[in-house]
Motif scaffolding. Sequence first.
Motif, PDB file in Angstrom:
ATOM      1  N   THR A 199       0.577  -1.288  -0.286  1.00  0.00           N
ATOM      2  CA  THR A 199       0.015   0.593  -0.381  1.00  0.00           C
ATOM      3  C   THR A 199       0.533   1.373  -0.228  1.00  0.00           C
ATOM      4  OG1 THR A 199      -0.161  -0.241   2.866  1.00  0.00           O
ATOM      5  CG2 THR A 199      -2.304  -0.785   0.981  1.00  0.00           C
ATOM      6  N   GLY A 215      -4.102   2.041  -4.023  1.00  0.00           N
ATOM      7  CA  GLY A 215      -6.086   0.956  -3.504  1.00  0.00           C
ATOM      8  C   GLY A 215      -6.107  -0.809  -3.503  1.00  0.00           C
ATOM      9  N   GLU A 228      -5.676  10.804  -7.420  1.00  0.00           N
ATOM     10  CA  GLU A 228      -6.816   9.629  -6.456  1.00  0.00           C
ATOM     11  C   GLU A 228      -6.983   8.633  -7.292  1.00  0.00           C
ATOM     12  OE1 GLU A 228      -8.385  13.111  -3.053  1.00  0.00           O
ATOM     13  OE2 GLU A 228      -9.415  12.679  -4.353  1.00  0.00           O
ATOM     14  N   GLU A 263      -4.392   6.177  -8.028  1.00  0.00           N
ATOM     15  CA  GLU A 263      -3.633   5.340  -6.915  1.00  0.00           C
ATOM     16  C   GLU A 263      -4.816   4.398  -6.190  1.00  0.00           C
ATOM     17  OE1 GLU A 263      -2.527   8.345  -4.364  1.00  0.00           O
ATOM     18  OE2 GLU A 263      -0.276   9.020  -5.032  1.00  0.00           O
ATOM     19  N   LEU A 264      -5.637   5.103  -6.161  1.00  0.00           N
ATOM     20  CA  LEU A 264      -6.794   3.790  -5.521  1.00  0.00           C
ATOM     21  C   LEU A 264      -7.623   2.864  -6.342  1.00  0.00           C
ATOM     22  CD1 LEU A 264      -8.642   6.788  -3.219  1.00  0.00           C
ATOM     23  CD2 LEU A 264      -6.758   4.822  -2.143  1.00  0.00           C
ATOM     24  N   LEU A 313     -12.360   1.784  -2.019  1.00  0.00           N
ATOM     25  CA  LEU A 313     -11.513   2.590  -1.516  1.00  0.00           C
ATOM     26  C   LEU A 313     -12.260   4.581  -1.848  1.00  0.00           C
ATOM     27  CD1 LEU A 313      -8.358   1.032  -1.679  1.00  0.00           C
ATOM     28  CD2 LEU A 313      -9.670   1.869   0.541  1.00  0.00           C
ATOM     29  N   SER A 314     -12.430   4.314  -3.165  1.00  0.00           N
ATOM     30  CA  SER A 314     -12.930   6.134  -3.277  1.00  0.00           C
ATOM     31  C   SER A 314     -13.654   6.835  -3.044  1.00  0.00           C
ATOM     32  CB  SER A 314     -13.656   5.405  -5.313  1.00  0.00           C
ATOM     33  OG  SER A 314     -13.517   4.534  -5.565  1.00  0.00           O
TER      34      SER A 314
END
Lengths: 199, 143, 416
Positions: free
Chosen positions: A113, A118, C214, C217-218, C352-353
Amino acid sequence: MSLLTPQQIADVLQAAAGAGFVSARCTEWAEGVKGRKSKQVWLKIARESLIPTLKRLVEIQYPHVSVIAFADTGAQVELMYHFHVYWGIPHEEILVTLAVPLDKTDLRVPTITGIIPGALTSEREKQEMLGIEVVDIPDGRRLFLPEDFPQGVYPWRKDETGIPADMVKNLWATGRDNLQFNDNPPPPAAPAAPQGETK
Amino acid sequence: MKLSQTLGKSLWAFLFNSGSCNGCEIESVACVTPRYDLERFGIKVVGSPRHADLLLISGPVTRKMAPRLRRVYEQMPEPRIVVCVGTCGTSGGAFYDSYTLVGPVDQVVPVDMYVPGCPPRPEAIIDGVVKVLARLEASEKNA
Amino acid sequence: MKTIEVKKPSGYATQIGPAHPALKEPVMFSLDIEGECIKKADFVPGMAHRGVEWMGMRRNCIQVMYLAERICGICGITHSISFVRAVEQIAQIQVPNRAHYIRSIVGELERIHSHLLWAGVAAHELGFDSAFYLAWRVRENVMDLLEYLTGNRVHYAIIQIGGVRRDIVPDQFPRIEESMKFFEDAYDKLAAVFLDDTTVQMRCRDCGVLTNDEARELCPVGPTARASGIKKDVRVDHPYAAYGDLEIDYMTPDLLTGEVRGDVYDRIITRLLEVKQSIGIVRQLLAQMPDGPLLAIPKPAVLLAKLKGVAGEAVGRHEAPRGEVMHYVRLEAGKDEPSAWKVKASSYSNYLSWIPMMEGEQIADIPIIAASIDPCISCTDRVALVRKDSRQILTKEELHRLSVEKTRRIQASLLK
């Protein structure tokens, strides 16, 4: 950006994995009339090489982490980290799988992570479902299993820590105590329960 | 359609998903949309079990949802009608054995009517609701 | 197993859920609130954890296919198509091309039905119930079409390992085309309802933003990622089924508005554009459909015997209406059941977002933000506001009322 072929990616990652490299193979699969091929790279590496290999992969393109799959092979638990690179370029995406075998005596793996946030969902799931300790995971709580689920029972394991037979509820049998007088055939019997099998 | 005296003028329903695949849930919602339009009978989907006469349950009841299902059932005012929608809530269906299921639904709360199907068509769900009402009317007449 | 220390929140702590089982993981939110503003968001899934993977590792591959279909009742074909594609790669089964086309056609019809369903739910969350009824009325038409083609409304059961179980014959083409025309008309109507309406714009513009960085990454997938400008679509990136034969484009909101903001409004645009794209794809597929058999191995007993003899691992993927679905399958020789099976549903990647989307927004925006990633909605089942010792329960109704009130406030301010 010039694209690397799957074989070149495998070579680059093999170099990055160094002494932890075990094996690599590239596969292709074609579907449809035009027979365009989808490409995959499968690498098997030791736990110590996971982070350096992933860092090298990030240099190729920031990968999309799909999921961490698993397999219980008896003495080991294998984790398969599935990444995609070259997404956003039509028909050129390559699926890179880093397989990390872990001995059941030492089920620890570093978190990724720090590189790809993610991956958190998948790492939390691996902890509760397989009994793996993800070292330095930012959030180690349970994810899918209920709060009252017994400690030390890991649903996806096929050894003595798997689901014991008395935890399995046979929904099809409820209310059918007189089954021997019932014309309804029971559902197809599940193959021999994998728990407690010695391999 | 005439409702039984016990239930007053119109029937309000609460949908509860106890861990199903969503198929039954969506078909239950489809019942209130223009094609099937349950609202013409005064049947309405409400957001709180405290307002509901009818509980439509789908799914094989997961461990996490079982106490919540019991609580929702207890929050409903009497008399309450429970209809179990779908095969997995009736007998497990495709989820016939598992470590995380405590169902079928009738192991957790009493059920008045089962609507089989995976998932049942909206017509079948409406038929199930109407049948349970007819039975209620008949039992009131006999009483 | 390590546990992290839970800090005492300031202000309120809010829980939403137990939720509506999204795919296999429904969600409960727990939020720290200050006044109306969300400071910190977290989620607890697992309400509908049925242990599907565990069950699948005790059944043979054909049984698993039907189990996979029942992971989700909205995307009925996605999980079975992903699973059979993995098995076909392991056993090196060459699927006839006609079957690939039929799979893609059903997949696209499913996307239309799912996006319309979502459009209705999103409208409902905004207090726009007439649009909810409009979208679901249009959706009944695609359900009829799916039933006409496959025999079922929800779990189509049309996929088989090595092909499909039903043909789409030329006699059926006019009926499909009739529906496509209907959807084109409906698309114009829905686009006018959602995109030209000032209230929808004011509620959704710059609300629930997920920036491009974001999103990178997520790792979200599907329309959630594409609305943030991430060009990722399994149909385009990874040629499979009949999609490799087509030239498909990534549907990002800038195609319509010229910019990417990554907010709820962009996610509405992305999904509407995809409905239109799917209509075009279905037409192309019908025009190009080759002749041929439907199944590589028609007899299930022969198929099972073959699968018992093969060993290997493979990954099957499909672009579901909500994004990428992926199945990892490993088979061992001499065994009927897969020795490993991992299912990755699309909402699994999208959860997660929610966190960056929700933080900084208002309570009244929770329903539409939660709905905007299309988690199969109703995640806002029940909200509990905890303020020191006293506990206030917000029901779904009240939360919905808050959302509707905000819409009315905005409308009133417009009139002034």
